[in-house]
Enzyme design. Structure first.
Site, PDB file in Angstrom:
ATOM      1  N   GLY A   1      -9.544  -3.431  -4.085  1.00 39.83           N
ATOM      2  CA  GLY A   1     -10.591  -4.280  -3.687  1.00 39.83           C
ATOM      3  C   GLY A   1     -11.848  -3.829  -4.228  1.00 39.83           C
TER       4      GLY A   1
ATOM      5  N   ALA B   1      -4.729   2.347  -1.236  1.00 40.72           N
ATOM      6  CA  ALA B   1      -4.498   1.638  -2.290  1.00 40.72           C
ATOM      7  C   ALA B   1      -5.100   0.333  -2.286  1.00 40.72           C
ATOM      8  CB  ALA B   1      -3.030   1.688  -2.324  1.00 40.72           C
ATOM      9  N   ASP B   2      -4.938  -0.281  -1.106  1.00 36.50           N
ATOM     10  CA  ASP B   2      -5.353  -1.734  -1.109  1.00 36.50           C
ATOM     11  C   ASP B   2      -6.830  -1.605  -1.120  1.00 36.50           C
ATOM     12  OD1 ASP B   2      -3.308  -3.749  -0.509  1.00 36.50           O
ATOM     13  OD2 ASP B   2      -3.026  -2.553   1.199  1.00 36.50           O
ATOM     14  N   LEU B   3      -7.520  -0.766  -0.408  1.00 40.77           N
ATOM     15  CA  LEU B   3      -9.117  -0.615  -0.265  1.00 40.77           C
ATOM     16  C   LEU B   3      -9.613  -0.442  -1.615  1.00 40.77           C
ATOM     17  CD1 LEU B   3      -9.320   1.315   3.020  1.00 40.77           C
ATOM     18  CD2 LEU B   3      -9.782  -0.985   2.613  1.00 40.77           C
TER      19      LEU B   3
ATOM     20  N   ASP C   1       0.730  -1.140   0.236  1.00 36.05           N
ATOM     21  CA  ASP C   1       0.024   0.340  -0.092  1.00 36.05           C
ATOM     22  C   ASP C   1       0.774   1.204  -0.068  1.00 36.05           C
ATOM     23  OD1 ASP C   1      -2.830   1.284   0.784  1.00 36.05           O
ATOM     24  OD2 ASP C   1      -1.190   2.186   1.806  1.00 36.05           O
TER      25      ASP C   1
END
Length: 400
Positions: free
Chosen positions: A178, A173-175, A145
């Site tokens: 997803g 960035a991860d969220l 991230d």
């Protein structure tokens, strides 16, 4: 587990994800009614099971893991072994979706890559979430991230003008990766409904990060100039920022000239309206420091709660800067049911943040809290036709 009732009821998801980007995607699918079977490594499980403290109260389950793994069944499989790969294939025979966030090419070693599965399971929707996507010079690199926030430009935009670049305080960035994965899956489901054909969805965290640079990305494209860090100020609107009050801080969001006029007339600043440096938003952006200094002298005169009450009465955008205790105690957050209590297999009740998608006919449901490691291994294997003796044999061989 309570039977699902959401719009994706009847769909099966094989979940080969861990940490945050992939689990965010599969939790959303689970919240919307899909059966999500999460495949974890024997003994170790998803990395985030070890991202603790904090643990959920009176359990040995990490808060991190519990936050993104509800509405899932956990089975343990050592997919490096052919016998365990056979279990995955039995799952895929009746699955609609596979979501994975392994490094590019890693699943191909186990016969579970897209190119190896697409002909055998032509209706399979195969969502791959990686740091840099399936193609391009960075494709083999791992994605993290903070690394993506740095490479994707958001860190260059975040922080005080004279300070160091800052990442956002949550792993955006991860969220976003997803959630974009979920959007891709929903689009692919519509295509499958029309044609019967599955497809691969290629989500790169860097791609999704670049996509949500939004107005700042467009500011660069329009001017060719790198936008500077502005701290808590807005690049295109003034005043739209943090201001000090008599007892703390607040955000003042004045989005247009009529609202600025209303602010000035009600707080002893009417004389500014005759000054061309304040008259329009464009002028205020050009005189940002002057406007900030002028308004700061006024906002310091009252405490935050008094400002909020007066500004709300005038329909001027404003808000306190809440710590998380105040966020979760906020009457509006509570009225919107943004916290959910769920029974956990440990015997404890866990509180989690709710799904924000409000659907009038088929709302998200909350069937089960994040599972214990391997909690559903026997149940899922039995549903695939494995006998108790065969399950015991798999366990003896440490394949599950």
């Amino acid at each position: 587990m309570i039977e699902p009732s959401g719009p994706l009821k009847g769909l099966r998801v094989v979940d080969l994800t861990r940490v945050l980007a992939g689990p965010t995607c599969t939790q959303m699918l689970g919240d919307l009614g899909a059966e999500v079977i999460k495949i974890e490594r024997p003994e170790a499980g998803d990395d985030t099971r070890g991202f603790a403290p904090p643990f959920m109260p009176n359990t040995r389950e990490s808060a991190y893991f519990v936050g993104v793994n509800r509405n899932k069944k956990s089975i343990t499989l050592d997919i490096a072994k052919p016998e365990a790969q056979a279990v995955v294939h039995k799952l895929l025979a009746n699955a609609d979706i596979l979501v994975e966030n392994f490094k590019v090419g890693a699943l191909a070693k186990y016969g579970l890559g897209w190119d190896q599965l697409k002909e055998k399971y032509p209706g399979l929707i195969y969502c791959s979430i990686t740091g840099f996507g399936q193609t391009g010079p960075y494709a083999p690199r791992p994605g993290y991230d903070a690394l993506i926030q740095a490479m994707g430009g958001v860190m260059s935009l975040t922080g005080e003008p004279e300070g160091e670049p800052q990442k956002v305080g949550i792993p955006v960035a991860d969220l976003f990766a997803g959630l974009y994965g979920t959007i891709g899956i929903l689009a692919a489901l519509r295509h499958k409904q029309a044609t019967g054909q599955g497809q691969q969805i290629d989500i790169g965290m860097l791609d999704t990060h670049v996509a949500w640079l939004a107005n700042q990305g467009m500011n660069y494209l329009a001017t060719g100039q790198n936008p500077p860090r502005l701290g808590n100020q807005h690049p295109n609107i003034v005043p739209y920022q943090v201001f000090p009050t008599a007892d703390g801080y607040m955000v003042l969001s004045i989005g247009n000239d009529p609202t600025f006029e209303r602010f000035c007339k009600n707080f002893g600043l009417e004389h500014l309206l005759a000054d061309e440096r304040y008259a329009t938003n464009a002028a205020r952006v050009g005189n940002r420091a002057l406007v900030t200094e002028t308004l700061t002298a006024v906002t310091r005169t009252m405490p935050t709660d008094e400002w909020i009450a007066k500004l709300e009465a005038l329909k001027i955008g404003c808000g306190p800067i809440n710590t998380l205790d105040r966020v979760f105690a906020d009457p509006h957050v509570q009225a919107r049911d943004m916290l959910v209590k769920m029974p956990h297999a440990s015997g404890q009740e866990v509180t989690v943040v709710a799904n924000p998608v409000k659907l009038s006919a088929t709302p998200p449901d909350y069937r089960s809290a994040a599972p214990l490691l391997g909690q559903h291994t026997d149940e899922v294997l039995a549903s695939l036709g494995y006998s108790a003796a065969e399950i015991a044999s798999l366990r003896e061989q440490k394949l599950v």
